[in-house]
Design an enzyme around this catalytic site. Structure first.
Site, PDB file in Angstrom:
ATOM      1  N   HIS A 298       0.798  -1.228   0.000  1.00  8.40           N
ATOM      2  CA  HIS A 298       0.000   0.000   0.000  1.00  8.40           C
ATOM      3  C   HIS A 298       0.828   1.273   0.000  1.00  8.40           C
ATOM      4  O   HIS A 298       0.277   2.364   0.141  1.00  8.40           O
ATOM      5  CB  HIS A 298      -0.929   0.042   1.210  1.00  8.40           C
ATOM      6  CG  HIS A 298      -1.995  -0.997   1.192  1.00  8.40           C
ATOM      7  ND1 HIS A 298      -3.238  -0.794   0.629  1.00  8.40           N
ATOM      8  CD2 HIS A 298      -2.008  -2.267   1.648  1.00  8.40           C
ATOM      9  CE1 HIS A 298      -3.973  -1.885   0.766  1.00  8.40           C
ATOM     10  NE2 HIS A 298      -3.241  -2.794   1.382  1.00  8.40           N
ATOM     11  N   LYS A 483      -7.843  13.941   3.928  1.00  7.76           N
ATOM     12  CA  LYS A 483      -6.976  12.757   3.872  1.00  7.76           C
ATOM     13  C   LYS A 483      -5.947  12.885   4.995  1.00  7.76           C
ATOM     14  O   LYS A 483      -5.865  13.946   5.621  1.00  7.76           O
ATOM     15  CB  LYS A 483      -6.266  12.680   2.523  1.00  7.76           C
ATOM     16  CG  LYS A 483      -5.616  14.025   2.123  1.00  7.76           C
ATOM     17  CD  LYS A 483      -5.071  14.048   0.721  1.00  7.76           C
ATOM     18  CE  LYS A 483      -6.092  14.081  -0.384  1.00  7.76           C
ATOM     19  NZ  LYS A 483      -6.350  12.801  -1.010  1.00  7.76           N
ATOM     20  N   ARG A 484      -5.162  11.827   5.249  1.00  2.12           N
ATOM     21  CA  ARG A 484      -4.093  11.958   6.238  1.00  2.12           C
ATOM     22  C   ARG A 484      -3.221  13.158   5.877  1.00  2.12           C
ATOM     23  O   ARG A 484      -3.116  13.527   4.710  1.00  2.12           O
ATOM     24  CB  ARG A 484      -3.187  10.721   6.210  1.00  2.12           C
ATOM     25  CG  ARG A 484      -3.636   9.549   7.019  1.00  2.12           C
ATOM     26  CD  ARG A 484      -2.587   8.450   7.027  1.00  2.12           C
ATOM     27  NE  ARG A 484      -2.398   7.858   5.736  1.00  2.12           N
ATOM     28  CZ  ARG A 484      -1.237   7.810   5.054  1.00  2.12           C
ATOM     29  NH1 ARG A 484      -0.137   8.348   5.572  1.00  2.12           N
ATOM     30  NH2 ARG A 484      -1.156   7.239   3.886  1.00  2.12           N
ATOM     31  N   LYS A 489       1.295  14.286   0.187  1.00  2.00           N
ATOM     32  CA  LYS A 489      -0.070  14.629  -0.240  1.00  2.00           C
ATOM     33  C   LYS A 489      -0.202  16.119  -0.547  1.00  2.00           C
ATOM     34  O   LYS A 489      -1.185  16.569  -1.096  1.00  2.00           O
ATOM     35  CB  LYS A 489      -1.079  14.183   0.819  1.00  2.00           C
ATOM     36  CG  LYS A 489      -1.141  12.656   0.976  1.00  2.00           C
ATOM     37  CD  LYS A 489      -2.136  12.253   2.041  1.00  2.00           C
ATOM     38  CE  LYS A 489      -2.131  10.762   2.317  1.00  2.00           C
ATOM     39  NZ  LYS A 489      -2.988  10.003   1.382  1.00  2.00           N
ATOM     40  N   THR A 591      -8.307   6.656  -1.937  1.00  2.89           N
ATOM     41  CA  THR A 591      -9.671   6.141  -2.002  1.00  2.89           C
ATOM     42  C   THR A 591     -10.665   7.268  -1.720  1.00  2.89           C
ATOM     43  O   THR A 591     -11.818   7.198  -2.129  1.00  2.89           O
ATOM     44  CB  THR A 591      -9.900   5.001  -0.984  1.00  2.89           C
ATOM     45  OG1 THR A 591      -9.342   5.398   0.274  1.00  2.89           O
ATOM     46  CG2 THR A 591      -9.246   3.714  -1.453  1.00  2.89           C
ATOM     47  N   LYS A 595     -14.447   8.304  -3.257  1.00  2.00           N
ATOM     48  CA  LYS A 595     -15.644   8.642  -2.474  1.00  2.00           C
ATOM     49  C   LYS A 595     -16.221   9.967  -2.959  1.00  2.00           C
ATOM     50  O   LYS A 595     -17.433  10.112  -3.135  1.00  2.00           O
ATOM     51  CB  LYS A 595     -15.289   8.730  -0.984  1.00  2.00           C
ATOM     52  CG  LYS A 595     -14.925   7.372  -0.398  1.00  2.00           C
ATOM     53  CD  LYS A 595     -14.119   7.460   0.892  1.00  2.00           C
ATOM     54  CE  LYS A 595     -13.440   6.116   1.147  1.00  2.00           C
ATOM     55  NZ  LYS A 595     -12.351   6.190   2.130  1.00  2.00           N
TER      56      LYS A 595
HETATM   57  C1  26V Z   1       1.516   5.538   7.075  1.00  2.00           C
HETATM   58  C2  26V Z   1       2.161   6.372   7.966  1.00  2.00           C
HETATM   59  C3  26V Z   1       1.631   6.439   9.354  1.00  2.00           C
HETATM   60  C4  26V Z   1       2.503   7.241  10.297  1.00  2.00           C
HETATM   61  C5  26V Z   1       3.159   8.425   9.629  1.00  2.00           C
HETATM   62  C6  26V Z   1       3.977   8.042   8.428  1.00  2.00           C
HETATM   63  C7  26V Z   1       3.238   7.149   7.522  1.00  2.00           C
HETATM   64  C8  26V Z   1       3.597   7.069   6.198  1.00  2.00           C
HETATM   65  C9  26V Z   1       2.931   6.260   5.332  1.00  2.00           C
HETATM   66  C10 26V Z   1       1.899   5.474   5.769  1.00  2.00           C
HETATM   67  C11 26V Z   1       1.229   4.628   4.764  1.00  2.00           C
HETATM   68  C12 26V Z   1       0.772   3.321   5.265  1.00  2.00           C
HETATM   69  C13 26V Z   1       0.063   2.560   4.230  1.00  2.00           C
HETATM   70  C14 26V Z   1      -1.188   3.233   3.760  1.00  2.00           C
HETATM   71  O1  26V Z   1      -2.023   3.639   4.527  1.00  2.00           O
HETATM   72  N1  26V Z   1      -1.331   3.321   2.452  1.00  2.00           N
HETATM   73  C15 26V Z   1      -2.526   3.855   1.811  1.00  2.00           C
HETATM   74  O2  26V Z   1      -3.312   2.743   1.421  1.00  2.00           O
HETATM   75  C16 26V Z   1      -4.492   3.135   0.751  1.00  2.00           C
HETATM   76  C17 26V Z   1      -5.274   1.886   0.496  1.00  2.00           C
HETATM   77  O3  26V Z   1      -4.630   1.091  -0.435  1.00  2.00           O
HETATM   78  C18 26V Z   1      -4.165   3.880  -0.504  1.00  2.00           C
HETATM   79  O4  26V Z   1      -5.351   4.302  -1.112  1.00  2.00           O
HETATM   80  C19 26V Z   1      -3.298   5.090  -0.209  1.00  2.00           C
HETATM   81  O5  26V Z   1      -2.876   5.691  -1.395  1.00  2.00           O
HETATM   82  C20 26V Z   1      -2.082   4.661   0.611  1.00  2.00           C
HETATM   83  O6  26V Z   1      -1.351   5.788   1.064  1.00  2.00           O
END
Ligand code: 26V
Length: 745
Positions: A298, A483-484, A489, A591, A595
């Site tokens: 992901h 979004k996060r 982003k 995603t 939406k």
């Molecule tokens: C998570 C985190 C959490 C703490 C801060 C740093 C950091 C950096 C990256 C991530 C990503 C973790 C994986 C994730 O959530 N990926 C997302 O997955 C979605 C479902 O497939 C996708 O639509 C998004 O583009 C993707 O970022």
């Protein structure tokens, strides 16, 4: 399910002298009784989804909708004088962080709806993702004690299905809580709670505890092993009980999907059990594992690709460290025999630099590896897992993400759903691609759709007013970036674009500007300083504009607090424009983009993630694509110099100067740090995410939207084209692809 019986039970529920919480519990319990009484044939072969995140949101309305009683239940209680909307105050089950966790929830919904036996495993965190407040524009985090007020009537504690999970320094009891997922089959999300001692309980206390210290890392490893081992342990034991120790048939009954690398310890535990407890040889255990496991990637962000120090794993899970090390040697031997190059073996290695690469374990063991949008899968094949792809191309496939239209259309935009009913009959509810039949050129249809958008915008405005105390501009374009919060982003780029527009408005350079509201929603990870600075910057911009009488009737920025699934439901339905502006190559899929599309927002976006497929489906002419492509970004690498780039462009410099020139009060240098991220090498290169490079193209795209919005028919048609071409982005389609191409269920 006996619908009549359930409705009768609801009729009998006494409303008088009961609190909302009591009623919530009672109505939910009645529904749960029906759900749990469902007798069903459970197919022998099942798929199991392993995920540390499940962002389920509010279950009440979703479950009543799935049971087909939502409208009647509303009616029944309205007659009794109780408004079911009261339950909009129920806390979300926010056991997840972002897209990955919400995707898991959408997939469970779709699998149940499509009748696929998909069972989820995860962790029942005591506290969900933190609750966010702004104090003087800064994010403040509060523990999300989600069970405190309303409880959890949608789960059942399974006391007699506990299992012990062993660490070198403690044994932890994993107690399952089962949440039925109701649809054409009734599936289960099983979340494990850690019990046994105060130390043990810590394991399921928080989602993503900070891992910047050794203790933090150990806790993360414990969490990941805890739920993976509990799940694998239960499935393996049950298999042995029913089928004996001939594991050759295990993959006939089980297929595992690893949602990112967080559950890769499941691979190690599987191998450990088979070799240590059931005395299979490692090669035989690996052979069986290879037929059982699959992995979805992901993210390609290096900092998010998990690598755990061998010494840390050894400390608390010596047998697991040992088996992973054996696997490392075994895989290397296999690769050498097959003639892999030295560099390839290094790239694919399970142990590298004293760490276990969880992604490499996953790729090695998995029968299928998939990305989540076409471009993302291409990047996996060409870059991240290139060596593995060269040698086993058949293993790799794409499954573009999807979202459930039950939550993201039927529940959050009933008006649009009824519009489809009126124009298409009810058939589209079972056959979603039918919505494409809507005639986007019919003036009456366009007008009806425009009215719905107006209604949803008004509802959103009044919700934001209630929650934030901010009155949104009327007759304005609503543009959402929700979004996060992450640098890739590029919420920072949007902030700078807004400042650009602000300055141009003030200077009278935009005489025909249509009033515009920018709506932001995002949580920044607690330890992610720069993300928090971006929130602060946006809040300061919001304040600057709001207090400027020259522009505050035309431009507005609102950053909503505590953005979550339930907030998203309001924002996606009530927005005109969806901002998806990640640096090309960085957003695996996205995603939220889907939406917003479902409710007809047009996309202002880069050619990244699923945006590419969105504009392919809805027509590029109906969206606003801008910015550098993956190829261009590749070419810029090493050449791009943001300092000279900004110096050459006064329109850029004027806005970036605000970070340092005192436009905003910045005693503690937080905005200065944002300027540093753009112009200096910090933990990344200067402007690593090409914010300045894409800034003016973004401004142009926003101004193009602004101009075209005034042609109401043309713009509404674009929106309707998006809404009616969104069916591909249903998670029903995605889950069918998983079921057919990966799981064989
Ligand atoms: C998570 C985190 C959490 C703490 C801060 C740093 C950091 C950096 C990256 C991530 C990503 C973790 C994986 C994730 O959530 N990926 C997302 O997955 C979605 C479902 O497939 C996708 O639509 C998004 O583009 C993707 O970022």
């Amino acid at each position: 399910m006996n619908r009549e019986r359930l409705l009768e039970t609801l009729w009998k529920i006494e409303v008088k002298n009961k609190t909302a919480v009591e009623l919530y519990q009672e109505i939910s319990a009645a529904c749960m009784n029906e759900i749990l009484s469902e007798k069903q044939k459970i197919p022998a072969r099942r798929a199991y989804y392993f995920s540390v995140e499940y962002l389920m949101g509010r279950m009440f309305f979703n479950n009543l909708l799935a049971l087909g009683i939502l409208d009647e239940a509303r009616e029944i209680f309205a007659r009794k004088g109780f408004d079911l909307n009261t339950f909009e105050d129920v806390e979300d089950a926010a056991l997840g962080n972002g897209g990955l966790g919400r995707l898991a929830a959408c997939y469970l919904d779709s699998a149940a709806n499509e009748g696929y036996p998909l069972y989820g495993f995860g962790i029942r965190y005591k506290y969900g993702l933190f609750r966010q407040k702004f104090i003087h524009g800064e994010q403040v985090e509060e523990a999300d004690d989600w069970l405190r007020t309303w409880g959890d009537p949608w789960s059942v504690r399974r006391e007699n299905e506990k299992i012990e999970v062993g660490f070198s320094d403690m044994v932890v009891t994993a107690v399952p809580y089962d949440m039925p997922i109701y649809g054409n089959s009734v599936n289960i999300l099983r979340l494990f709670q850690a019990e046994g001692s105060p130390e043990a309980e810590k394991i399921s206390e928080y989602l993503y505890p900070a891992d910047d210290t050794e203790d933090g890392k150990l806790l993360r490893i414990r969490q990941e092993y805890f739920f993976s081992a509990a799940a694998v342990g239960q499935l393996v034991r049950k298999y042995v009980k029913n089928n004996g120790k001939n594991f050759g048939h295990f993959p006939d009954f089980h297929v595992f999907q690893l949602n990112d690398t967080h559950a890769v310890f499941a691979v190690a535990e599987f191998l450990r059990l088979l070799t240590k407890e059931y005395h299979l040889t490692l090669p035989r255990a690996v052979e069986i594992a290879k037929k059982t496991f699959n992995y979805t990637n992901h993210t390609i962000l290096p900092e998010a690709l998990e690598c755990w120090d061998v010494t840390l794993v050894e400390k608390i899970l010596p047998e697991i460290a040992h088996i992973l090390t054996r696997l490392h040697i075994f895989a290397k031997r296999e690769w050498r025999t097959c003639g892999y190059q030295k560099e390839e073996i290094a790239e694919m290695s399970i142990v590298c630099g004293g760490k276990f690469s969880m992604a490499n374990v996953a790729v090695y063991i998995s029968g299928h590896v998939n990305g989540v949008a076409k471009i993302h899968t291409k990047i996996l094949k060409e870059r991240l897992f290139a060596a593995a792809y060269r040698h086993a191309p058949e293993k790799f496939l794409n499954v573009t993400n999807g979202v459930t239209q039950r939550r993201w259309l039927l529940l959050c935009n009933e008006e649009l759903a009824r519009f489809y009913d009126r124009n298409l009959g009810h058939g589209w509810r079972e056959n979603f691609p039918m919505i494409e039949k809507i005639d986007c050129d019919d003036p009456e249809i366009l007008e009806a759709f425009a009215k719905i958008k107006e209604t949803k915008k008004r509802q959103l405005a009044s919700y934001i007013e209630k929650r934030e105390g901010v009155k949104l501009l009327e007759n304005a374009i609503y543009i959402a970036q929700v979004k996060r919060l992450h640098e890739y982003k590029r919420q920072l780029m949007t902030a700078l674009a807004i400042l650009r527009i602000y300055f141009d408005l003030k200077a009278g350079r935009l005489p025909d500007f249509t009033p515009t509201v920018f709506i932001f929603g995002a949580k920044a990870a607690g330890s992610y300083k720069r993300a928090k600075e971006i929130i602060l910057f946006l809040n300061k911009i919001a304040e600057l504009i709001a207090s400027d009488g020259e522009v505050n009737g035309k431009l507005q920025v609102v950053f909503v607090q505590n953005y979550d699934v339930s907030y998203a439901e309001k924002i996606v339905a009530g927005s005109d424009v969806s901002l998806q502006v990640s640096t090309a190559g960085f957003e695996a899929s996205g995603t939220g983009n889907m939406k917003l599309m479902l409710s007809g927002a047009v996309t202002v976006g880069t050619m990244d993630g699923a945006n590419i497929e969105i504009v392919e489906a809805a027509g590029r002419e109906n969206n606003y694509i801008f910015g550098a492509t993956v190829e261009e970004i590749g070419e810029l690498c090493g050449i791009y110099d943001p300092v000279s780039f900004a110096t050459r462009n006064p329109r850029i410099k004027e806005v970036t100067d605000t970070l340092t020139d005192g436009t905003f009060e910045d005693a503690d240098g937080k905005l200065k740090d944002l300027a540093a991220s753009l112009f200096e090498e910090t933990y990344n290169r200067a402007d690593h995410y090409y914010v300045l490079y894409d800034l003016l193209p973004l401004v142009d795209a926003l101004l193009k939207v602004n101009g075209e919005y005034q042609n109401r028919v043309l713009f509404t048609r674009k929106q309707l084209k998006n809404a009616t071409h969104s069916a591909f982005f249903s998670s029903d389609r995605a889950i069918k692809t998983y079921a057919e191409k990966i799981w064989g269920i």
